[in-house]
Each structure stands twice: as structure tokens, then as C-alpha cells.
Design a protein around this motif. Structure first.
Motif, mmCIF file in Angstrom:
data_model
loop_
_atom_site.group_PDB
_atom_site.id
_atom_site.type_symbol
_atom_site.label_atom_id
_atom_site.label_comp_id
_atom_site.label_asym_id
_atom_site.label_seq_id
_atom_site.Cartn_x
_atom_site.Cartn_y
_atom_site.Cartn_z
ATOM 1 N N LEU A 1 -5.873 -2.867 1.531
ATOM 2 C CA LEU A 1 -5.109 -4.110 1.416
ATOM 3 C C LEU A 1 -6.023 -5.330 1.564
ATOM 4 O O LEU A 1 -5.930 -6.283 0.783
ATOM 5 N N SER B 1 1.207 5.648 -0.189
ATOM 6 C CA SER B 1 0.615 6.967 -0.002
ATOM 7 C C SER B 1 1.645 7.965 -0.490
ATOM 8 O O SER B 1 2.800 7.946 -0.030
ATOM 9 N N ALA C 1 0.150 6.122 9.071
ATOM 10 C CA ALA C 1 -0.784 5.948 7.959
ATOM 11 C C ALA C 1 -2.055 5.212 8.394
ATOM 12 O O ALA C 1 -2.956 5.002 7.579
ATOM 13 N N ARG C 2 -2.128 4.839 9.660
ATOM 14 C CA ARG C 2 -3.337 4.155 10.141
ATOM 15 C C ARG C 2 -4.502 5.133 10.162
ATOM 16 O O ARG C 2 -4.338 6.323 10.393
ATOM 17 N N ARG D 1 -5.701 2.552 4.264
ATOM 18 C CA ARG D 1 -4.726 1.650 3.623
ATOM 19 C C ARG D 1 -4.929 0.203 4.061
ATOM 20 O O ARG D 1 -4.806 -0.706 3.250
ATOM 21 N N GLY D 2 -5.232 -0.042 5.318
ATOM 22 C CA GLY D 2 -5.479 -1.409 5.775
ATOM 23 C C GLY D 2 -6.709 -2.005 5.116
ATOM 24 O O GLY D 2 -6.696 -3.154 4.648
ATOM 25 N N ALA E 1 0.861 -1.179 0.000
ATOM 26 C CA ALA E 1 0.000 0.000 0.000
ATOM 27 C C ALA E 1 0.896 1.226 0.000
ATOM 28 O O ALA E 1 1.896 1.272 0.726
ATOM 29 N N VAL F 1 3.513 2.389 2.653
ATOM 30 C CA VAL F 1 3.056 2.623 4.022
ATOM 31 C C VAL F 1 2.427 1.380 4.636
ATOM 32 O O VAL F 1 2.064 1.389 5.810
ATOM 33 N N GLY F 2 2.302 0.311 3.851
ATOM 34 C CA GLY F 2 1.703 -0.902 4.386
ATOM 35 C C GLY F 2 1.957 -2.089 3.488
ATOM 36 O O GLY F 2 2.311 -1.925 2.313
ATOM 37 N N VAL G 1 0.288 -1.686 8.601
ATOM 38 C CA VAL G 1 0.230 -0.321 8.100
ATOM 39 C C VAL G 1 1.022 0.536 9.080
ATOM 40 O O VAL G 1 0.838 0.429 10.305
#
Length: 166
Positions: free
Chosen positions: A106, A63, A97-98, A102-103, A61, A68-69, A93
Motif C-alpha cells: 500500500l 489477499s 494479514a499483517r 500488504r502494508g 489491498a 485485507v487493508g 491492514v
């Protein structure tokens, strides 16, 4: 394995991502209070993800063009479903960025891969004390698998079991 259109900001890992994937695996292990258990190397991870006998795959992932993940997963098989599935081994992540989606992106990407290949299920494990992750997974509709306990044998215990019966 068929890779469908993935959510924006998620892509399949490339060989030049191996160092980043390993760094995030270590970051995850640190969060899970088990950093000392990580013995993986970049070479071993590269072989597992990209070698001729690759057994796993990874997603990255991003950004702003920066990783970031990650999600690291492998194919499984369910005799009950009668089809392959996907087991998510690691989802990480970066802390900054949490909460940015993004999580979820994914996990959505893994679900798309599972469906695109007509596989039966996507599953993973979560530490019982990890309340933020449990809440996140359940908010996405994931269900706990009640009644099951995970087991593992490694190191000398694995060797002892392998040589127990002649």
C-alpha cells in the motif's frame, strides 16, 4: 490524478468498497483507542472519495480476492517544495494479514502515485506509542519529522475560532 501500475494485490478503491473502507477505518480507530471519535458515514465517505467534489482517494489491498487493508489519502501542497504531495490519512491492514507485505504494498502504491504525478512528498502521522508501526515505517526508510507538533481544532472550538474575528 494519474494512477500508474500498482503493486500486485493493490487496486484503487471502487464505490462498492465504501462499506469495507469505513469498517477498516473503525478497526483502525479501535486499535488507536479512539473508536468513539469516528462519526463518518458511508454516504459521507462515498462523497469524499467518489463525489463530484472528491477530496480524497483510497487504495485496497487484497489477499485471495478479499480486502485485507486500505490506505486513504489526499493531495496536499508544500510551498517549500513548490509542488503537491500526498498525505496518508489512514493505513490499516487486518491483524491476520499483517506481516504479509500488504502494508508495504500500500505504501509503495502511494509512492508510485506520488512519483507518477510529479508530486514532491508522501507524508503521514503516527501515534507516538505505536511502536510496531514506527518500526515498520522506519524499516522502509521513512524519517520522523523532528520539531513539529500537530494541532487540530474541531467542534465548538472550530466554531469559536471561526467567529472570533469580525
Amino acid at each position: 490524478m494519474r494512477i500508474p501500475q500498482l503493486p500486485d494485490g493493490v487496486r484503487p478503491a471502487r464505490p462498492d468498497d465504501v462499506a469495507t473502507v469505513l469498517r477498516m477505518v473503525v478497526d483502525l480507530a479501535r486499535y488507536e483507542r479512539a473508536e468513539e471519535e469516528v462519526v463518518a458515514t458511508e454516504a459521507g465517505l462515498h462523497d469524499a472519495l467518489f463525489g463530484p467534489g472528491a477530496v480524497a482517494f483510497a487504495l485496497v489491498a487484497e489477499s485471495g480476492g478479499e480486502p485485507v487493508g486500505i490506505a486513504v489519502a489526499y493531495r496536499t501542497f508544500s510551498t517549500w517544495v513548490g509542488r503537491p504531495g500526498v498525505h496518508l490519512e489512514d493505513l490499516f491492514v487486518a491483524p491476520d494479514a499483517r506481516g504479509t507485505g500488504r502494508g508495504e504494498a500500500l505504501l509503495s502504491a502511494l509512492a508510485r502515485i506520488t512519483e507518477a504525478n510529479d508530486w514532491g512528498r508522501l507524508e503521514w502521522d503516527c501515534l507516538d506509542w505505536n511502536a510496531p508501526s514506527i518500526g515498520f515505517y522506519e524499516a522502509l526508510g521513512a524519517e520522523r519529522v523532528a520539531g513539529w507538533i500537530s494541532y487540530r481544532v474541531t467542534g465548538s472550538t472550530l466554531h469559536d475560532l471561526a467567529t472570533r474575528v469580525d
